[in-house]
Structures are given as structure tokens and as C-alpha cells.
Write a protein that holds these residues in place. Structure first.
Motif, mmCIF file in Angstrom:
data_model
loop_
_atom_site.group_PDB
_atom_site.id
_atom_site.type_symbol
_atom_site.label_atom_id
_atom_site.label_comp_id
_atom_site.label_asym_id
_atom_site.label_seq_id
_atom_site.Cartn_x
_atom_site.Cartn_y
_atom_site.Cartn_z
ATOM 1 N N ILE A 82 57.819 -55.197 -110.641
ATOM 2 C CA ILE A 82 58.727 -55.959 -109.784
ATOM 3 C C ILE A 82 58.084 -56.166 -108.421
ATOM 4 N N GLU A 83 57.977 -57.431 -108.004
ATOM 5 C CA GLU A 83 57.462 -57.778 -106.679
ATOM 6 C C GLU A 83 58.437 -58.738 -105.993
ATOM 7 N N ILE A 84 58.415 -58.761 -104.681
ATOM 8 C CA ILE A 84 59.202 -59.723 -103.928
ATOM 9 C C ILE A 84 58.300 -60.441 -102.928
ATOM 10 N N ASP A 85 58.658 -61.689 -102.631
ATOM 11 C CA ASP A 85 58.010 -62.456 -101.569
ATOM 12 C C ASP A 85 59.003 -62.612 -100.439
ATOM 13 N N VAL A 86 58.633 -62.166 -99.255
ATOM 14 C CA VAL A 86 59.517 -62.239 -98.093
ATOM 15 C C VAL A 86 58.786 -62.901 -96.937
ATOM 16 N N THR A 87 59.549 -63.426 -95.998
ATOM 17 C CA THR A 87 58.981 -64.073 -94.823
ATOM 18 C C THR A 87 59.963 -63.947 -93.667
ATOM 19 N N THR A 93 58.268 -61.717 -84.743
ATOM 20 C CA THR A 93 57.522 -61.197 -85.881
ATOM 21 C C THR A 93 56.133 -60.747 -85.449
ATOM 22 N N SER A 94 55.787 -59.506 -85.786
ATOM 23 C CA SER A 94 54.515 -58.934 -85.355
ATOM 24 C C SER A 94 54.144 -57.797 -86.287
ATOM 25 N N SER A 95 52.847 -57.566 -86.448
ATOM 26 C CA SER A 95 52.379 -56.473 -87.293
ATOM 27 C C SER A 95 52.663 -55.105 -86.676
ATOM 28 N N GLU A 96 53.198 -55.087 -85.455
ATOM 29 C CA GLU A 96 53.609 -53.821 -84.851
ATOM 30 C C GLU A 96 54.885 -53.290 -85.494
ATOM 31 N N TYR A 97 55.599 -54.162 -86.219
ATOM 32 C CA TYR A 97 56.848 -53.775 -86.862
ATOM 33 C C TYR A 97 56.656 -53.633 -88.374
ATOM 34 N N ALA A 98 57.608 -52.941 -88.992
ATOM 35 C CA ALA A 98 57.633 -52.804 -90.448
ATOM 36 C C ALA A 98 59.066 -52.958 -90.929
ATOM 37 N N ASP A 99 59.220 -53.285 -92.203
ATOM 38 C CA ASP A 99 60.551 -53.294 -92.809
ATOM 39 C C ASP A 99 60.491 -52.574 -94.151
ATOM 40 N N GLN A 125 57.896 -49.399 -97.602
ATOM 41 C CA GLN A 125 57.705 -49.831 -96.218
ATOM 42 C C GLN A 125 56.380 -50.564 -96.084
ATOM 43 N N THR A 126 56.407 -51.763 -95.499
ATOM 44 C CA THR A 126 55.183 -52.516 -95.243
ATOM 45 C C THR A 126 55.240 -53.132 -93.856
ATOM 46 N N ALA A 127 54.067 -53.354 -93.272
ATOM 47 C CA ALA A 127 53.982 -53.976 -91.958
ATOM 48 C C ALA A 127 54.232 -55.475 -92.070
ATOM 49 N N LEU A 128 54.863 -56.039 -91.059
ATOM 50 C CA LEU A 128 55.072 -57.473 -91.009
ATOM 51 C C LEU A 128 53.756 -58.180 -90.708
ATOM 52 N N PRO A 129 53.657 -59.478 -90.996
ATOM 53 C CA PRO A 129 52.464 -60.227 -90.613
ATOM 54 C C PRO A 129 52.396 -60.380 -89.097
ATOM 55 N N GLU A 159 66.577 -52.018 -96.365
ATOM 56 C CA GLU A 159 67.066 -50.728 -95.887
ATOM 57 C C GLU A 159 66.842 -50.581 -94.381
ATOM 58 N N PRO A 160 67.575 -51.338 -93.544
ATOM 59 C CA PRO A 160 67.394 -51.209 -92.095
ATOM 60 C C PRO A 160 67.882 -49.878 -91.540
ATOM 61 N N GLY A 161 68.619 -49.114 -92.335
ATOM 62 C CA GLY A 161 69.098 -47.818 -91.871
ATOM 63 C C GLY A 161 68.056 -46.723 -91.963
ATOM 64 N N LEU A 162 66.924 -46.997 -92.640
ATOM 65 C CA LEU A 162 65.866 -45.995 -92.753
ATOM 66 C C LEU A 162 64.914 -46.098 -91.557
ATOM 67 N N PRO A 163 64.346 -44.961 -91.121
ATOM 68 C CA PRO A 163 63.500 -44.965 -89.927
ATOM 69 C C PRO A 163 62.292 -45.891 -90.032
ATOM 70 N N GLY A 164 61.786 -46.130 -91.240
ATOM 71 C CA GLY A 164 60.605 -46.968 -91.391
ATOM 72 C C GLY A 164 60.841 -48.431 -91.116
ATOM 73 N N ASP A 165 62.103 -48.877 -91.136
ATOM 74 C CA ASP A 165 62.423 -50.283 -90.866
ATOM 75 C C ASP A 165 62.644 -50.445 -89.375
ATOM 76 N N SER A 166 61.610 -50.890 -88.660
ATOM 77 C CA SER A 166 61.666 -51.003 -87.207
ATOM 78 C C SER A 166 61.899 -52.431 -86.722
ATOM 79 N N PHE A 167 62.007 -53.386 -87.651
ATOM 80 C CA PHE A 167 62.211 -54.787 -87.280
ATOM 81 C C PHE A 167 63.704 -55.093 -87.320
ATOM 82 N N THR A 168 64.313 -55.307 -86.184
ATOM 83 C CA THR A 168 65.767 -55.453 -86.109
ATOM 84 C C THR A 168 66.238 -56.880 -86.387
#
Length: 242
Positions: A82-87, A93-99, A125-129, A159-168
Motif C-alpha cells: 500500500i502506497e499513497i501519493d500526497v502533496t 511547505t518545507s523539508s524542515e517539517y514532516a507529517d 513519518q516522512t519529511a515534506l518536499p 495523524e497530526p496528533g502524533l509528535p512526528g507530524d510537525s506540519f500544521t
């Protein structure tokens, strides 16, 4: 620990061969998905003449997910990936954030509960572009065993409630890819002697498999009885040199 050595030899040497013959993925676009929980929004993401429907998943509200059903899996498939494509369109949007996303999986097996084979995937958890309007492909489940003739229910949740999701900010889910997978080949024995066989590594050099490992009496690297070994195979792991 001898089993660890044998399993790693199997996975590296046989998955390479099976992936080449795995069928093409079955794709669910945003229009093939519907709300499962919460209140995500189906929006149109546009840039120039390109317009793509996406599900907007909040970066601040928990419990949002969408779901789709996949039927018609090949009869000879053993599992799916299972894979997803997100944008994202947001200027921040910055690679300093993750979701973080996860998948919920179950199968609609005849005369069985709707929760048959239910699996709650691990949060991924992955870093944003580095900039908006870039696509990311994220693997949420690498191998989920299936009953081929049973429709597969796929639910995607941010899962924005998890600490790894830093992109609000919201992100857009554009596509879910379900790839049927063949069963791995039968396990092959590299070495079958007494001792603590451990810390293996394997590499293919052309058609030759090279497996290195160590063997001792216990889980320690400092004992005098421990030594390092290497064996090679030219037939996909069925037989190995001394």
C-alpha cells in the motif's frame, strides 16, 4: 539465531526476482475514496492547466480518514503493498517539517466479519518536499497477506496528533496505490551447524550470491570462539560453497 541468518538470506535473494513479475498497481484516485471518519474535504488542487482532485487532511484536527474498496485482485497474488501519493499547496511547505500517515486494512471475506484480517498499520513519518506542489509517494504497508477473491478495504488516516507530524497545514491525498505481490520463494538453508550464527550480510554480484556471517557460542562479539565465514551460491541460494 540460526533462523535469522537463513531468513535474511531468503529475503534478499528472492524478493529481487519476484518484484520483476509483480502485477501493476491498482490505483484509487481521490474520486474513488469517501469519508470514513472526521470531516476531510474533497478539493481540487490546481496549477496552471493541471487540476487534480485531492482529499484535504488537516494538520491540526485528529481523526480524519478516507476509505476505498479494491476488488479484482489477481488470483495468484499472496499479498499487497500500500502506497499513497500526497502533496501540498501551502507556501510554508518545507523539508524542515514532516507529517504522519497510517493505513487500516481489512477484507470482505464471505461469511466472515467485516473486520476479517484487520491490521492497523504503523505510523509512517516522512519529511515534506522543499516547496509546495511536489508529489511524495509514501509506503504505508510493504506486505499484507490477502485472500485474493475478497474485496480489500483500505482506509488512509493522517495523524497530526502524533509528535512526528510537525506540519500544521493541510495536505492533499491524491492517490492510493495497491500493488499485488507474489509469494516469496521457498526459504533456502545457507548453513546448518550448531552454534550462534548471527550478524549476516548478503549481496548479489551478478548471478552470484555472497553471504557473510559470524558464528560463536553466544550473543557476544568478543569471544575467542567466534569466527567470520563467507559462502557463495550460483543457483539462487539452493546450494552453497563450503
Amino acid at each position: 539465531m540460526r533462523t535469522t541468518l537463513l531468513c535474511i538470506a531468503l529475503l534478499v535473494s528472492t524478493f529481487t526476482r519476484s518484484e520483476a513479475s509483480d502485477p501493476a498497481p491498482i490505483c484509487l484516485t481521490a474520486n474513488d475514496l469517501s469519508i470514513a471518519t472526521g470531516k476531510p474535504s474533497l478539493l481540487r488542487m490546481s496549477k496552471g492547466s493541471t487540476h487534480i482532485p485531492v482529499w484535504s487532511l488537516s494538520g491540526g484536527t485528529t481523526g480524519q480518514s478516507v476509505v476505498g474498496i479494491v476488488g479484482g485482485l489477481p488470483r495468484d497474488c499472496a499479498a499487497v503493498k500500500i502506497e499513497i501519493d500526497v502533496t501540498s499547496t501551502d507556501a510554508e511547505t518545507s523539508s524542515e517539517y514532516a507529517d504522519v500517515y497510517r493505513v487500516h486494512l481489512s477484507e470482505m471475506v464471505e461469511k466472515a466479519p467485516l473486520t476479517a484480517g484487520y491490521r492497523l498499520g504503523k505510523p509512517m513519518q516522512t519529511a515534506l518536499p522543499s516547496a509546495p506542489l511536489h508529489t511524495r509517494s509514501i509506503v504505508l504497508e510493504s506486505y499484507y497477506e490477502v485472500v485474493p477473491d475478497a474485496p480489500l478495504t483500505v482506509r488512509i488516516q493522517r495523524e497530526p496528533g502524533l509528535p512526528g507530524d510537525s506540519f500544521t497545514r493541510p495536505t492533499g491525498l491524491a492517490l492510493v496505490k495497491v500493488t499485488p505481490l507474489n509469494a516469496p520463494a521457498e526459504a533456502q538453508v545457507v548453513q546448518d551447524v550448531s552454534g550462534y550464527n548471527s550478524w549476516p550480510m548478503i549481496q548479489a554480484i551478478g548471478e552470484k550470491l555472497v553471504c557473510t556471517y559470524s558464528r560463536g557460542t553466544e550473543h557476544t562479539i568478543g569471544e575467542d570462539a567466534r569466527a567470520v565465514y563467507a559462502r557463495t551460491s550460483m543457483d539462487g541460494g539452493k546450494t552453497w560453497t563450503a
